[in-house]
Design an enzyme around this catalytic site. Sequence first.
Site, short mmCIF file in Angstrom:
data_model
loop_
_atom_site.label_atom_id
_atom_site.label_comp_id
_atom_site.label_asym_id
_atom_site.label_seq_id
_atom_site.Cartn_x
_atom_site.Cartn_y
_atom_site.Cartn_z
N SER A 99 0.83 -1.21 0.00
CA SER A 99 0.00 0.00 0.00
C SER A 99 0.86 1.26 0.00
CB SER A 99 -0.90 0.00 1.22
OG SER A 99 -1.65 1.19 1.28
N LYS B 7 -3.31 2.74 -2.34
CA LYS B 7 -2.90 3.68 -1.30
C LYS B 7 -4.02 3.68 -0.26
CE LYS B 7 -0.87 7.23 0.56
NZ LYS B 7 0.42 6.93 1.22
N ASN C 196 10.01 8.10 4.56
CA ASN C 196 8.88 8.88 4.03
C ASN C 196 7.96 9.39 5.11
OD1 ASN C 196 5.83 7.92 3.79
ND2 ASN C 196 7.08 6.08 3.92
N GLY D 30 2.28 11.04 4.69
CA GLY D 30 1.23 11.52 5.58
C GLY D 30 -0.18 11.26 5.10
N LEU D 31 -0.37 10.10 4.45
CA LEU D 31 -1.70 9.65 4.08
C LEU D 31 -2.57 10.65 3.33
CD1 LEU D 31 -2.63 7.57 7.26
CD2 LEU D 31 -2.04 6.69 5.02
N CYS E 101 -0.16 3.58 10.55
CA CYS E 101 0.68 4.56 9.85
C CYS E 101 1.37 5.49 10.83
CB CYS E 101 -0.12 5.40 8.87
SG CYS E 101 0.97 6.57 8.04
N ASN F 90 4.45 -2.64 8.49
CA ASN F 90 4.46 -1.29 7.97
C ASN F 90 5.85 -0.71 8.21
OD1 ASN F 90 3.64 1.37 7.15
ND2 ASN F 90 1.56 0.84 7.75
N GLY G 155 12.43 -0.47 3.01
CA GLY G 155 13.51 -0.92 2.13
C GLY G 155 14.41 -1.93 2.83
N SER H 62 9.32 -0.65 -1.57
CA SER H 62 10.49 0.16 -1.89
C SER H 62 11.32 -0.39 -3.04
CB SER H 62 11.38 0.29 -0.65
OG SER H 62 10.64 0.82 0.42
C1 LIG Z 1 6.11 6.27 0.05
C2 LIG Z 1 5.45 5.22 0.89
C3 LIG Z 1 4.09 5.34 1.17
C4 LIG Z 1 3.43 4.38 1.95
N1 LIG Z 1 2.10 4.52 2.20
C5 LIG Z 1 1.44 3.55 2.89
C6 LIG Z 1 0.03 3.62 3.07
O1 LIG Z 1 -0.65 4.54 2.60
N2 LIG Z 1 -0.57 2.61 3.77
C7 LIG Z 1 0.12 1.56 4.29
O2 LIG Z 1 -0.49 0.67 4.90
N3 LIG Z 1 1.45 1.46 4.12
C8 LIG Z 1 2.13 2.43 3.43
N4 LIG Z 1 3.50 2.31 3.24
C9 LIG Z 1 4.22 1.15 3.79
C10 LIG Z 1 4.33 0.02 2.75
O3 LIG Z 1 3.06 -0.47 2.38
C11 LIG Z 1 5.17 -1.16 3.28
O4 LIG Z 1 4.53 -1.73 4.41
C12 LIG Z 1 6.57 -0.73 3.67
O5 LIG Z 1 7.07 0.16 2.69
C13 LIG Z 1 7.55 -1.90 3.81
O6 LIG Z 1 7.79 -2.55 2.59
P1 LIG Z 1 9.06 -2.25 1.63
O7 LIG Z 1 10.29 -2.33 2.48
O8 LIG Z 1 9.01 -3.28 0.56
O9 LIG Z 1 8.87 -0.88 1.10
C14 LIG Z 1 4.17 3.26 2.47
C15 LIG Z 1 5.54 3.16 2.18
C16 LIG Z 1 6.19 4.11 1.40
C17 LIG Z 1 7.66 3.96 1.10
#
Ligand SMILES: Cc1cc2nc3c(=O)[nH]c(=O)nc-3n(C[C@H](O)[C@H](O)[C@H](O)COP(=O)(O)O)c2cc1C
Lengths: 258, 295
Positions: free
Chosen positions: B19, B42, B66, B69-70, B122, B183, B209, B258
């Site tokens: 997401s 999202k 990041n 901020g939703l 979040c 998250n 990441g 990421s």
């Molecule tokens: C730019 C950005 C925006 C994100 N927005 C949300 C979000 O709206 N809702 C949510 O549940 N997680 C959000 N996340 C978290 C990701 O869904 C995920 O749980 C987190 O990035 C870990 O995975 P990754 O290491 O593969 O990025 C966001 C992450 C990033 C980098």
Amino acid sequence: MDQPKTCRIKRIVEENPLTRTYFLDCNMKISPGQFLMLWIPGVDEKPFVCSYSGKETGITVEKKGKFTEKLFMMKKGDLVGIRGPYGNGFTKKKNAIALGGGLGAAPIASLIDEFGCDGIIGAHTKSNLLFLSRFKKKVQYSTSDGSYGFKGRPTALLEKKLSEKKYDVVYCCGPEGMMKAVIEICRKYKVECEVSLERYMRCGFGVCGACACNDRLVCKDGPVFNSRQLSGMSDFGNKGMIKSGKKVPLSEYFAWRE
Amino acid sequence: MLKTTFFGKGLKNPLVLASGILGTGSDILNRVGKYAGLVTTKSIGPVERLGNKNPCVLEVAGGIINCVGLPSPGYLHLEEEIHGINTPWIASIYGHSVGDFVKIAKHVSGFNPDFIELNMSCPNTSDGMAFATNKDASIELVKEVKKTTKIRVIAKLTPNVTNIVEIAKSVESAGADAITAINSVGPGMIINADVKKPVLSFKTGGLTGPMIKPIALRCVYQIYENVKIPIIGTGGILTGTDAVEMMMAGASLVGIGSATYKEGVNAFARIAKELESWMKANGYKEVKELVGIAH
Ligand SMILES: Cc1cc2nc3c(=O)[nH]c(=O)nc-3n(C[C@H](O)[C@H](O)[C@H](O)COP(=O)(O)O)c2cc1C
Ligand SMILES: Cc1cc2nc3c(=O)[nH]c(=O)nc-3n(C[C@H](O)[C@H](O)[C@H](O)COP(=O)(O)OP(=O)(O)OC[C@H]3O[C@@H](n4cnc5c(N)ncnc54)[C@H](O)[C@@H]3O)c2cc1C
Ligand code: FES
């Protein structure tokens, strides 16, 4: 590392009362059509294309809203942050002509410098024309009111040029409505066309989705798209996303402030 | 070989777009859906919200920070974005109260997502963490949402708690069908030495990441040992081997966010290919065989 690197404002040139060029004390290699993210600490960070990218790096900015007003208050020697370059940029081809409408002249000017192609720079009236003394013979100017150069829209001048000489590609940046018209003209003359889009951006590097135009990310897949790609993008010329992610008609998008 | 099922839904592979990555637009989600088994929107909120100013997404050593901020158009303005989605998808939702979650869940159920994910975690809003850090609040939330919708509900958890197992057990007891973990971690901060100030507009931001992979693996491993519902293991997955490790820890599906940095949508095709080669080289025929074998 994609974090803002600080640099100083080296020189500021007033192009017209609402438009200035800021030369930055940095050495970023940036090709025509690519952009950088400019950070004013404590204010915000927004994308700008380079209008100068050879010996000097410069951006040309129109005062529009909160961010650009803050930038207009800054002086030579002040500290800003930049990161990039981002995006794909224009592809270099032979027999090219470039068209910049209004502020769209910014990337087009650095493109003409680098690619050495023909160019058209247009505006409503002479006082809005950008880079009047910058180019010698390769560039023609147009004004809607005829106060300088060709009288009429820059698209009319483009049609005239295309009917006189065989070009392989047209590069264009300007209001989205104008770019739509240019795509149509290029279709008629069977010339390839690349245009540069603008959408609200956050990351600039293809992660957050803020800049999506249909299934393309303007920051990463663009900002330059060719006519074939654009024919599959129904939002081009029609819709854009504002900061909340709400998709609205372009008229609303461009009227929105933040 | 990568084909799998999740609650009977056939998926082309076990990869899930996390997401908040690439947005909510159906066109871009459909593009990712060509390479990913499931895509997540999202997080959708109760009212239109702009999110934070820039800089809000930056690189740090080992990943991304990041504080987006939703931002959200608000659940009532979703139609324009979501209509036309033609790939298996998860609607991620968030709210400031149980009531928010319930009304959004009810509304998005009308769009018929395959799953609803509750973003209980979040870190980039002042009240965002409340649900996934409190046992009783998480139970109430899941119970109420389950009552509202027939769509299966996934609870997304934060690693930023003393005991993630306790929260995982709570959401399971409240009727959650699955868990997404994790998250973003932190939050963290970056400071610019020349400017002498934090760089992110919100000052702090969640870390994601490769740097968070060990934390994600640990969380998934612990959750797997303590609950029966399936887990979408998310956090720091960059390669096919990362995905294998995440499934070995106990994940049925693997979330990817990421990894799109630098590589874009292609990350999914590449990770899927790497996963398949690993399975072939090691004599596995189905991804399900991998789930939990590190225990
Ligand atoms: C730019 C950005 C925006 C994100 N927005 C949300 C979000 O709206 N809702 C949510 O549940 N997680 C959000 N996340 C978290 C990701 O869904 C995920 O749980 C987190 O990035 C870990 O995975 P990754 O290491 O593969 O990025 C966001 C992450 C990033 C980098
Ligand atoms: C790839 C890219 C390159 C850009 N290059 C330049 C450049 O070289 N020079 C330059 O001056 N600007 C450029 N922009 C636009 C710039 O990033 C800002 O959006 C613009 O300067 C307005 O900022 P503001 O905060 O001052 O205005 P805001 O307070 O945001 O808005 C003021 C007014 O500006 C207009 N506006 C706001 N956002 C946009 C937008 N995304 N697109 C179009 N109009 C908008 C609206 O009419 C609005 O009413 C570029 C944008 C992109 C995406
Ligand atoms: S600005 Fe984040 S994806 Fe384009």
